[in-house]
Design an enzyme around this catalytic site. Sequence first.
Site, PDB file in Angstrom:
ATOM      1  N   GLY A 121      86.246  98.490 -75.607  1.00  0.00           N
ATOM      2  CA  GLY A 121      86.630  97.252 -75.082  1.00  0.00           C
ATOM      3  C   GLY A 121      86.077  96.128 -75.793  1.00  0.00           C
ATOM      4  O   GLY A 121      84.905  96.082 -76.119  1.00  0.00           O
ATOM      5  N   GLN A 149      83.339  87.388 -77.105  1.00  0.00           N
ATOM      6  CA  GLN A 149      82.475  88.174 -77.838  1.00  0.00           C
ATOM      7  C   GLN A 149      82.537  88.206 -79.331  1.00  0.00           C
ATOM      8  O   GLN A 149      81.650  88.600 -80.222  1.00  0.00           O
ATOM      9  CB  GLN A 149      82.686  89.852 -77.499  1.00  0.00           C
ATOM     10  CG  GLN A 149      82.226  89.927 -76.093  1.00  0.00           C
ATOM     11  CD  GLN A 149      82.306  91.676 -75.859  1.00  0.00           C
ATOM     12  OE1 GLN A 149      83.322  92.109 -75.226  1.00  0.00           O
ATOM     13  NE2 GLN A 149      81.257  92.284 -76.218  1.00  0.00           N
ATOM     14  N   CYS A 153      77.350  97.425 -73.582  1.00  0.00           N
ATOM     15  CA  CYS A 153      78.034  96.336 -74.282  1.00  0.00           C
ATOM     16  C   CYS A 153      77.682  96.131 -75.500  1.00  0.00           C
ATOM     17  O   CYS A 153      76.517  96.095 -76.024  1.00  0.00           O
ATOM     18  CB  CYS A 153      77.673  95.079 -73.304  1.00  0.00           C
ATOM     19  SG  CYS A 153      78.706  93.677 -73.632  1.00  0.00           S
ATOM     20  N   HIS A 176      83.734  89.404 -68.774  1.00  0.00           N
ATOM     21  CA  HIS A 176      83.450  88.379 -70.020  1.00  0.00           C
ATOM     22  C   HIS A 176      83.949  87.251 -70.021  1.00  0.00           C
ATOM     23  O   HIS A 176      83.400  86.128 -70.587  1.00  0.00           O
ATOM     24  CB  HIS A 176      83.691  89.187 -71.349  1.00  0.00           C
ATOM     25  CG  HIS A 176      82.610  90.207 -71.682  1.00  0.00           C
ATOM     26  ND1 HIS A 176      81.231  89.828 -72.406  1.00  0.00           N
ATOM     27  CD2 HIS A 176      82.468  91.499 -72.113  1.00  0.00           C
ATOM     28  CE1 HIS A 176      80.813  91.123 -72.612  1.00  0.00           C
ATOM     29  NE2 HIS A 176      81.335  91.763 -72.381  1.00  0.00           N
TER      30      HIS A 176
HETATM   31 ZN    ZN Z   1      80.784  93.811 -72.813  1.00  0.00          ZN
END
Ligand code: ZN
Length: 161
Positions: free
Chosen positions: A47, A52, A89, A135
Amino acid sequence: MAIRKIVEMGKDDILRKHARQVVKFDRRLAVLLDDMADTMYEADGVGLAAPQVGVLKRAVVIDVGEGLIELVNPQIVWQEGEVVGAEGCLSVPGRRGTVARPEKVRVAAQDRKGNAVEVEGEGLLAVCLCHEIDHLDGILYVDKMIEDVTDKTEEEEQKEE
Ligand code: ZN
């Protein structure tokens, strides 16, 4: 194919900001979603959320091995149960930790054209949905972490989000 640079925790405070609602379902959004998927697959993740890759838009991509899911403006509309599992992550490389997440969730969102979509997930997909939506609100799994996981032999959930 365009791989974008993944922002890492502590190096850029964009990960801590609230992403903006997407209002334009244009080519720019389509390119962003394409690049996010490329970047996620390249990093061997399950994901990725737009912040990000340094973009403050409410968009996420997920693939837990059942095909690519793209969600724009996703919101959890229903959840049930609770499970504690290990997660990682892509923005927190080299670490994993346990987090309590709902067992099942239903998410209402839009697709890249702005059409309403709904996704229901349990297990890893439910974890991913929650993790990626967090997020968008500047929340990282480490904020909710119960404890660090150091056991590298854990085969089940080696992927990072
Ligand atoms: Zn993450």
